[in-house]
Design a protein around this motif. Structure first.
Motif, PDB file in Angstrom:
ATOM      1  N   ALA A  93     -14.265  -6.114   1.981  1.00 59.17           N
ATOM      2  CA  ALA A  93     -13.214  -6.011   0.971  1.00 59.17           C
ATOM      3  C   ALA A  93     -12.814  -4.558   0.746  1.00 59.17           C
ATOM      4  CB  ALA A  93     -13.694  -6.636  -0.337  1.00 59.17           C
ATOM      5  N   VAL A  94     -13.780  -3.650   0.778  1.00 54.55           N
ATOM      6  CA  VAL A  94     -13.465  -2.237   0.567  1.00 54.55           C
ATOM      7  C   VAL A  94     -12.672  -1.681   1.747  1.00 54.55           C
ATOM      8  CG1 VAL A  94     -14.451   0.057   0.212  1.00 54.55           C
ATOM      9  CG2 VAL A  94     -15.488  -1.917  -0.897  1.00 54.55           C
ATOM     10  N   VAL A  95     -13.042  -2.061   2.978  1.00 56.42           N
ATOM     11  CA  VAL A  95     -12.281  -1.623   4.143  1.00 56.42           C
ATOM     12  C   VAL A  95     -10.860  -2.177   4.081  1.00 56.42           C
ATOM     13  CG1 VAL A  95     -12.103  -1.759   6.655  1.00 56.42           C
ATOM     14  CG2 VAL A  95     -14.312  -1.318   5.598  1.00 56.42           C
ATOM     15  N   CYS A  96     -10.723  -3.440   3.669  1.00 64.50           N
ATOM     16  CA  CYS A  96      -9.394  -4.036   3.515  1.00 64.50           C
ATOM     17  C   CYS A  96      -8.553  -3.232   2.528  1.00 64.50           C
ATOM     18  CB  CYS A  96      -9.529  -5.490   3.057  1.00 64.50           C
ATOM     19  SG  CYS A  96      -7.961  -6.366   2.871  1.00 64.50           S
ATOM     20  N   ALA A  97      -9.150  -2.888   1.394  1.00 62.44           N
ATOM     21  CA  ALA A  97      -8.444  -2.076   0.401  1.00 62.44           C
ATOM     22  C   ALA A  97      -8.132  -0.690   0.957  1.00 62.44           C
ATOM     23  CB  ALA A  97      -9.279  -1.962  -0.873  1.00 62.44           C
ATOM     24  N   GLY A  98      -9.057  -0.158   1.771  1.00 61.67           N
ATOM     25  CA  GLY A  98      -8.825   1.145   2.377  1.00 61.67           C
ATOM     26  C   GLY A  98      -7.634   1.143   3.313  1.00 61.67           C
ATOM     27  N   MET A  99      -7.513   0.099   4.148  1.00 60.41           N
ATOM     28  CA  MET A  99      -6.361  -0.002   5.041  1.00 60.41           C
ATOM     29  C   MET A  99      -5.064  -0.126   4.241  1.00 60.41           C
ATOM     30  SD  MET A  99      -7.447   0.232   8.168  1.00 60.41           S
ATOM     31  CE  MET A  99      -8.702   1.382   7.572  1.00 60.41           C
ATOM     32  N   ALA A 100      -5.108  -0.887   3.142  1.00 55.07           N
ATOM     33  CA  ALA A 100      -3.925  -1.022   2.299  1.00 55.07           C
ATOM     34  C   ALA A 100      -3.543   0.314   1.672  1.00 55.07           C
ATOM     35  CB  ALA A 100      -4.185  -2.064   1.213  1.00 55.07           C
ATOM     36  N   ALA A 101      -4.550   1.082   1.242  1.00 53.79           N
ATOM     37  CA  ALA A 101      -4.278   2.398   0.659  1.00 53.79           C
ATOM     38  C   ALA A 101      -3.651   3.332   1.687  1.00 53.79           C
ATOM     39  CB  ALA A 101      -5.565   3.004   0.106  1.00 53.79           C
ATOM     40  N   ILE A 102      -4.119   3.254   2.929  1.00 50.62           N
ATOM     41  CA  ILE A 102      -3.530   4.077   3.992  1.00 50.62           C
ATOM     42  C   ILE A 102      -2.068   3.703   4.195  1.00 50.62           C
ATOM     43  CG2 ILE A 102      -3.612   4.638   6.455  1.00 50.62           C
ATOM     44  CD1 ILE A 102      -6.647   4.094   6.332  1.00 50.62           C
ATOM     45  N   ALA A 103      -1.795   2.400   4.269  1.00 53.11           N
ATOM     46  CA  ALA A 103      -0.422   1.946   4.494  1.00 53.11           C
ATOM     47  C   ALA A 103       0.504   2.389   3.367  1.00 53.11           C
ATOM     48  CB  ALA A 103      -0.405   0.421   4.638  1.00 53.11           C
ATOM     49  N   VAL A 104       0.080   2.197   2.125  1.00 49.33           N
ATOM     50  CA  VAL A 104       0.919   2.571   0.979  1.00 49.33           C
ATOM     51  C   VAL A 104       1.107   4.085   0.919  1.00 49.33           C
ATOM     52  CG1 VAL A 104       1.091   2.554  -1.530  1.00 49.33           C
ATOM     53  CG2 VAL A 104       0.306   0.510  -0.327  1.00 49.33           C
ATOM     54  N   GLY A 105       0.019   4.831   1.110  1.00 46.29           N
ATOM     55  CA  GLY A 105       0.112   6.285   1.053  1.00 46.29           C
ATOM     56  C   GLY A 105       1.039   6.853   2.110  1.00 46.29           C
ATOM     57  N   LEU A 106       0.933   6.339   3.350  1.00 48.25           N
ATOM     58  CA  LEU A 106       1.781   6.845   4.433  1.00 48.25           C
ATOM     59  C   LEU A 106       3.234   6.434   4.242  1.00 48.25           C
ATOM     60  CD1 LEU A 106      -0.444   6.380   7.614  1.00 48.25           C
ATOM     61  CD2 LEU A 106      -0.095   8.416   6.212  1.00 48.25           C
ATOM     62  N   LEU A 107       3.460   5.292   3.611  1.00 48.57           N
ATOM     63  CA  LEU A 107       4.834   4.853   3.370  1.00 48.57           C
ATOM     64  C   LEU A 107       5.494   5.683   2.276  1.00 48.57           C
ATOM     65  CD1 LEU A 107       7.066   2.787   3.991  1.00 48.57           C
ATOM     66  CD2 LEU A 107       6.046   1.306   2.238  1.00 48.57           C
ATOM     67  N   ILE A 108       4.734   6.001   1.233  1.00 45.56           N
ATOM     68  CA  ILE A 108       5.295   6.745   0.100  1.00 45.56           C
ATOM     69  C   ILE A 108       5.423   8.230   0.416  1.00 45.56           C
ATOM     70  CG2 ILE A 108       4.840   7.459  -2.279  1.00 45.56           C
ATOM     71  CD1 ILE A 108       3.504   4.790  -2.746  1.00 45.56           C
ATOM     72  N   ARG A 109       4.478   8.772   1.169  1.00 44.49           N
ATOM     73  CA  ARG A 109       4.377  10.222   1.356  1.00 44.49           C
ATOM     74  C   ARG A 109       5.679  10.912   1.768  1.00 44.49           C
ATOM     75  NH1 ARG A 109      -0.059  12.916   5.405  1.00 44.49           N
ATOM     76  NH2 ARG A 109       1.161  11.817   6.992  1.00 44.49           N
ATOM     77  N   PRO A 110       6.391  10.440   2.794  1.00 45.45           N
ATOM     78  CA  PRO A 110       7.594  11.181   3.214  1.00 45.45           C
ATOM     79  C   PRO A 110       8.742  11.104   2.216  1.00 45.45           C
ATOM     80  CG  PRO A 110       6.800   9.688   4.941  1.00 45.45           C
ATOM     81  CD  PRO A 110       6.123   9.297   3.674  1.00 45.45           C
ATOM     82  N   PHE A 111       8.706  10.113   1.320  1.00 46.43           N
ATOM     83  CA  PHE A 111       9.831   9.900   0.412  1.00 46.43           C
ATOM     84  C   PHE A 111       9.455  10.184  -1.046  1.00 46.43           C
ATOM     85  CE2 PHE A 111       9.936   6.936   3.999  1.00 46.43           C
ATOM     86  CZ  PHE A 111      11.099   7.355   4.631  1.00 46.43           C
ATOM     87  N   ALA A 112       8.364  10.940  -1.234  1.00 48.87           N
ATOM     88  CA  ALA A 112       7.872  11.207  -2.588  1.00 48.87           C
ATOM     89  C   ALA A 112       8.782  12.145  -3.357  1.00 48.87           C
ATOM     90  CB  ALA A 112       6.448  11.775  -2.533  1.00 48.87           C
ATOM     91  N   GLY A 113       9.606  12.932  -2.660  1.00 45.86           N
ATOM     92  CA  GLY A 113      10.601  13.747  -3.336  1.00 45.86           C
ATOM     93  C   GLY A 113      10.153  15.120  -3.770  1.00 45.86           C
ATOM     94  N   GLY A 114       9.002  15.578  -3.368  1.00 48.32           N
ATOM     95  CA  GLY A 114       8.546  16.913  -3.722  1.00 48.32           C
ATOM     96  C   GLY A 114       7.113  17.130  -3.282  1.00 48.32           C
ATOM     97  N   THR A 115       6.667  18.377  -3.401  1.00 50.64           N
ATOM     98  CA  THR A 115       5.321  18.720  -2.945  1.00 50.64           C
ATOM     99  C   THR A 115       4.227  17.979  -3.709  1.00 50.64           C
ATOM    100  OG1 THR A 115       6.040  20.904  -2.190  1.00 50.64           O
ATOM    101  CG2 THR A 115       3.695  20.614  -2.621  1.00 50.64           C
ATOM    102  N   PRO A 116       4.281  17.889  -5.061  1.00 55.11           N
ATOM    103  CA  PRO A 116       3.212  17.157  -5.763  1.00 55.11           C
ATOM    104  C   PRO A 116       3.107  15.698  -5.320  1.00 55.11           C
ATOM    105  CG  PRO A 116       4.462  18.493  -7.307  1.00 55.11           C
ATOM    106  CD  PRO A 116       5.202  18.525  -6.012  1.00 55.11           C
TER     107      PRO A 116
END
Length: 436
Positions: free
Chosen positions: A107-130
């Motif tokens: 379950a933790v690995v599953c959540a980890g893969m989901a966190a990777i997917a969400v983080g990589l999807l949001i990262r380029p479109f976050a709109g600033g350095t923070p």
């Protein structure tokens, strides 16, 4: 040892014990308790997870210049960005055993893969350095917990094939590392030179990796039965090993930290060094891919060679020498001998499998190996945090790569020294005055 560290190590030891295969009289083996399709699904899940444990890092290096200019990011902040992986691995990696005991490793690995997917999807479109940094930290959090728990998953489902499955996992990890470095720039060019899409596309690979783990988490019956038996037979944890009294443990921690420093400096900054020397962005990405790909064959060769030697010091020196020659080449002729320097630094970066091998050899007991691994890796990753940041600061204030490369080469010397100390034929139990 502080109480918090003692409790953490006891939890890691208990988690390791809970995932050990039981004898015939205790309970069915993992293969017997789970259907054939589940085992195949686990294999697919392990490979897909391993493919996603480095692209968040190596996809950024070849596009770091574009990201900096677009977000108005200084070289010092970019150095901070290259230090985030070590910080996340140190902080969230420590939490992984505790999370696994509560929710289960799958379950933790599953959540980890989901966190990777969400983080990589949001990262380029976050709109600033923070926002970019926060999304990167989310993805790296998923990588950290998955990275720690992959060996537990392998031991639980494949107790009779740990070596072969670890080799498959290592190969997939190196493949994902080099693939992201090699194809991110061509993908960006094919999408209209939009670096946002070029980075964000790796979220798709992570999303695919979530699917088998969702299925495995839903398949709870066999796992729950085995875990109930394991819990009923759990024995009290052994008295804590005062690992901080061991010189070998400290040497291993420092060796692990210095090799991690070199690895994350390489992944974060080497493409930019080549680009500033006149190498194209796509070629710089391929050069980084070559460096990372060296870990595929050598991850099999070096551990086998190390286990046949009582003292691993000569291997430490050989890898360090390759690193020193590679850094000298980057300083004198970064573009002219780029392929040679990439190969040499790739060999030097194989200190990582050597460090893991020495961790297993420096203790007589399984519990000791678990504790030594937790201490060496958590301490090592903490030690590696300042390195990439300092490289960025030196680059910004000196206006060139002379001082940063000198720092990289300078750190290789103490890495060789502590590696020689860690490679001596002794165990932490002997140094701590404990008996079998």
């Amino acid at each position: 040892m502080p109480d918090d560290e003692t409790r953490l190590l006891n939890e890691i030891q208990t988690l390791s014990r809970d995932t050990e295969p039981r004898t015939t009289g205790d309970s069915p083996s993992p293969q017997q308790a789970r259907t054939g399709w589940t085992i195949k699904l686990v294999m697919v899940g392990i490979v897909l997870a391993a493919l996603n444990l480095r692209p968040a890092i190596t996809s950024l290096g070849p596009l770091l210049e574009e990201v900096q200019h677009s977000l108005g990011m200084s070289d010092s902040v970019a150095g901070l960005l290259t230090s985030v992986p070590s910080l996340c691995f140190a902080v969230f990696g420590i939490l992984a055993p505790r999370l696994a005991r509560r929710f289960g490793p799958g379950a933790v690995v599953c959540a980890g893969m989901a966190a990777i997917a969400v983080g990589l999807l949001i990262r380029p479109f976050a709109g600033g350095t923070p926002g970019f940094l926060a999304a990167s930290a989310l993805a790296l959090m998923g990588i950290a917990v998955s990275n720690v728990l992959m060996p537990v998953i392998v031991k639980r489902y494949f107790p009779d094939r740990v070596g072969s499955m670890t080799g498959l996992y290592s190969m997939a990890l190196a493949l994902g590392t080099s693939l992201a470095a090699a194809v991110t720039v061509p993908l960006t060019h094919s999408m209209g030179d939009n670096w946002h899409v070029g980075l964000g596309v790796w979220a798709a690979l992570a999303a695919v990796a979530v699917l088998p783990w969702i299925a495995l988490v839903r398949d709870r019956s066999a796992a729950a039965a085995q875990d109930a038996v394991a819990a009923s037979q759990r024995t009290p944890a052994a008295p804590p090993l005062r690992i901080t009294r061991s010189r070998t443990a400290w040497a291993l921690a420092c060796f692990f930290g210095l090799q991690a420093t070199a690895a994350y400096i390489t992944m974060g900054w080497m493409p930019q060094i080549f680009r500033d020397a006149g190498v194209s962005a796509s070629t710089a990405g391929v050069l980084l891919a070559v460096t990372m790909a060296m870990g595929v064959p050598l991850a099999f060769v070096i551990p086998r060679l190390a286990t046949r030697m009582k003292n691993q010091g000569p291997i430490v020196v050989a890898l360090g020498a390759c690193g020193l020659v590679g850094y000298a080449g980057l300083f004198m002729a970064p573009a002219g001998g780029a392929w040679a320097w990439a190969l040499l630094l790739g060999i030097a970066n194989c200190s990582f499998p050597l460090a893991l091998t020495m961790i297993g050899m420096r203790s007589r007991t399984g519990a000791g190996v678990v504790r030594l691994s937790a201490f060496a890796q958590s301490t090592g990753y903490l030690l590696s945090i300042p390195g990439p940041l300092l490289v960025g600061v030196l680059y910004e204030h000196s206006g060139g790569w002379g001082l940063p490369i000198a720092l990289m080469a300078g750190l290789m010397v103490p890495q060789m020294v502590v590696g020689i100390l860690a490679g001596r034929d002794r165990t932490i139990e002997d140094e701590c005055g404990m008996r079998d």
